[in-house]
Design an enzyme around this catalytic site. Structure first.
Site, PDB file in Angstrom:
ATOM      1  N   GLU A  47       0.832  -1.197   0.000  1.00 22.84           N
ATOM      2  CA  GLU A  47       0.000   0.000   0.000  1.00 22.84           C
ATOM      3  C   GLU A  47       0.871   1.253   0.000  1.00 22.84           C
ATOM      4  OE1 GLU A  47      -3.493   2.010   2.813  1.00 22.84           O
ATOM      5  OE2 GLU A  47      -2.027   0.636   3.690  1.00 22.84           O
ATOM      6  N   LYS A  94      -9.779   1.624  -1.953  1.00 22.32           N
ATOM      7  CA  LYS A  94      -9.826   1.328  -0.527  1.00 22.32           C
ATOM      8  C   LYS A  94     -11.162   1.837  -0.004  1.00 22.32           C
ATOM      9  CE  LYS A  94      -7.131   1.638   3.754  1.00 22.32           C
ATOM     10  NZ  LYS A  94      -5.844   2.071   4.348  1.00 22.32           N
ATOM     11  N   CYS A 154      -5.147  -2.987   3.066  1.00 21.56           N
ATOM     12  CA  CYS A 154      -4.830  -2.818   4.485  1.00 21.56           C
ATOM     13  C   CYS A 154      -6.061  -2.895   5.391  1.00 21.56           C
ATOM     14  CB  CYS A 154      -4.073  -1.501   4.676  1.00 21.56           C
ATOM     15  SG  CYS A 154      -3.162  -1.397   6.242  1.00 21.56           S
TER      16      CYS A 154
END
Length: 530
Positions: A278, A354, A388
């Site tokens: 990331e 995300k 993440c």
């Protein structure tokens, strides 16, 4: 697809219904009929004219339709196979993804790939006449038996109260009626097994029966042709997860040289997939003016998007590797989105936003949540990407699993061990809950000049479910923490399929949908990228 659609229990043979083999000119009408019968499952390409053409070319004698007053009101599709053993095969495996490339004239088993009856003509004796044609094929080709994967559309209303096995037992005993299984039992089939994920079938909750009909006229002494049986395919992919070292750089060229180290390593070891961490492109902060604050630095980093995409497109095309290029900031009208990019060997680029933003991302960078959830069918594996923090929300992985995901890639960036372990333990749980491989790729090293990336803690890893075919610790491979390296391992996707069906525990099968159920408020996009 699993065969069969329901017909009335009072169905009688209708002498006006005529059966015959398909002809090429019938295919447009067959496509339209299948759309009506399988309206919830229809996908152009999987059920289009080309599939019917391939089935007809492979085994023209085995494809029948039913006509009433000149209108096609039903059809059946079959092929001959020689199975290695009575074990688990998906519809895709046994039919060559519907193309009938697995048809083997020397086999001893007629496989019923599909049976469809126009909803307006059910209860008029169409299905019995099509089943009769199948039985004639058994006699004509002296085949030992007929098998099929049968749908269970009636199970949904009993799920949670009865297991699939209990439901089938009651249907077989005549205590319950199933729109598909009950007619199949009437024509002489018996149930051998119950499968999960034989095919995608929402009405049947993805359950199916393996049903068998033994040919009483089979003469084994006349069946002297030997041939190689269909075997379960071994589907392996080799994965490389970068553990990216955040070191000071002074130019974009230095960044590219470091990227090339990881790409060249993955290529040298013949990997199919390579994943970066990331926001590893934050290393480029160092070539910006040192007085730039965090929010402005992230906006300027987004200005490198065109170069970033061109760098990775070129390397994916040169190496033939599917590259998950970590994530990179993209400017949106109301803020900045953190976006993962999938680069394919043919030069295409796909993205996954995300979806969950941490407080520090909002504070330092004005990050905003993205939109959409995708599963990418690469031809070698069906993959998903979660960046993440997203992996800490189990609903996402479950919805992607229902959409076919087999391997989940998780680019992450964490600054200390506790933060890393949140991601690591969540990723491990997603593997166990959904029978997935989960791949972690993280940043390590320090960027002293960048306040929000002062330190990084990372340990890239490839995680597995926890059962007998997998490593004792459910970790296929992991790096030494905080070193510049890669993790490379092969994963066997066929193990996932077998263990979902036969594992010591079966969390996908044993869900209590009478008590809880996940309902997606958006459509999970399934994208073919080959």
């Amino acid at each position: 697809m699993a065969e069969g659609k329901k017909r009335s229990q009072a169905a009688n043979r209708n002498p006006a219904v005529r059966t015959r083999n398909w002809r090429p000119e019938d295919i447009p009408a067959l496509v339209e009929l299948q759309k009506r019968v399988y309206s919830s499952a229809y996908e152009e390409g999987m059920y289009g004219a080309r599939v019917f053409e391939l089935e007809l070319a492979a085994f023209p004698e085995g494809q029948f339709l039913a006509e009433l007053d000149g209108k096609i009101v039903g059809y059946t599709a079959t092929l001959i196979v020689n199975l290695e053993r009575d074990t688990y095969y998906t519809f895709v495996e046994i039919t060559g993804n519907g193309t009938f490339t697995t048809h083997n004239p020397a086999g001893d088993t007629l496989y019923g790939a599909d049976m469809a009856v126009d909803p307006e003509y059910r209860g008029m004796g169409v299905a019995p006449k099509l089943y009769a044609e199948r039985k004639r094929l058994l006699r004509r080709f002296n085949l030992r038996r007929m098998i099929a994967g049968g749908r269970l559309p009636g199970y949904r209303s009993h799920a949670g109260k009865l297991t699939p096995e209990q439901y089938v037992e009651r249907v077989v005993a005549g205590e319950l009626q199933d729109p598909t299984l009950t007619p199949q039992l009437r024509v002489g089939y018996h149930v051998k097994e119950i499968y999960m994920d034989y095919s995608k079938d929402l009405e049947s909750l993805n359950y199916a029966t393996l049903i068998e009909y033994i040919n009483p006229a089979y003469k084994p002494e006349r069946h002297r042709i030997s041939s190689a049986p269909v075997t379960n395919p071994v589907r392996k992919i080799r994965i490389c997860a970068a553990q990216y070292f955040m070191r000071p750089i002074q130019s974009l060229d230095e960044f590219v040289r470091q990227v090339d180290f990881y790409v060249d390593t993955a290529n040298e070891y013949h990997c199919h997939f390579l994943v970066f961490p990331e926001l590893f492109t934050a290393q480029l902060f160092l070539i910006l003016a040192p007085e730039t604050d965090d929010r402005e630095a992230m906006r300027r980093l987004a200005g490198f998007t065109e170069s970033y995409i061109e760098i990775f497109k070129q390397r994916a095309k040169e190496t033939g590797i599917f590259i998950i290029g970590g994530s990179h900031p993209i400017i949106a009208p109301d803020g900045i989105r953190n976006v993962a990019h999938l680069f394919t060997p043919d030069g295409a680029v796909f993205t996954q936003d995300k979806l969950h933003i941490t407080p520090s991302e909002r504070k330092y960078y004005n990050m905003i949540p993205g939109e959409g959830l995708r599963v990418f069918d690469t031809g070698m594996a069906r993959i998903g990407i979660q960046i993440c923090y997203d992996v800490e929300f189990p609903e996402l992985a479950r919805m992607q699993t229902f959409a076919g995901m087999e391997t989940l890639f998780v680019p992450f960036s964490t600054e200390h061990r506790k933060a890393y372990l949140r991601v690591r333990f969540s990723a491990q749980a997603r593997s166990i809950e959904n029978w997935l491989y989960t791949v972690l790729a993280g940043n390590v090293g320090n960027l002293p000049q960048v306040k929000s990336f002062l330190i990084n803690y990372g340990q890239s890893a490839i995680l597995t479910p926890s059962d007998h075919p997998f490593p004792n610790e459910a970790v296929l491979s992991e790096a030494e923490p905080n070193t510049e390296t890669v993790v490379i391992s092969e994963v066997d996707l066929s193990d996932l399929q077998r263990q979902r069906e036969y594992g010591s525990v079966r969390p996908l099968r044993d869900r209590r949908i009478d008590m809880y159920e996940i309902h997606s408020k958006i459509d999970i996009e399934r994208i073919k990228v080959y």
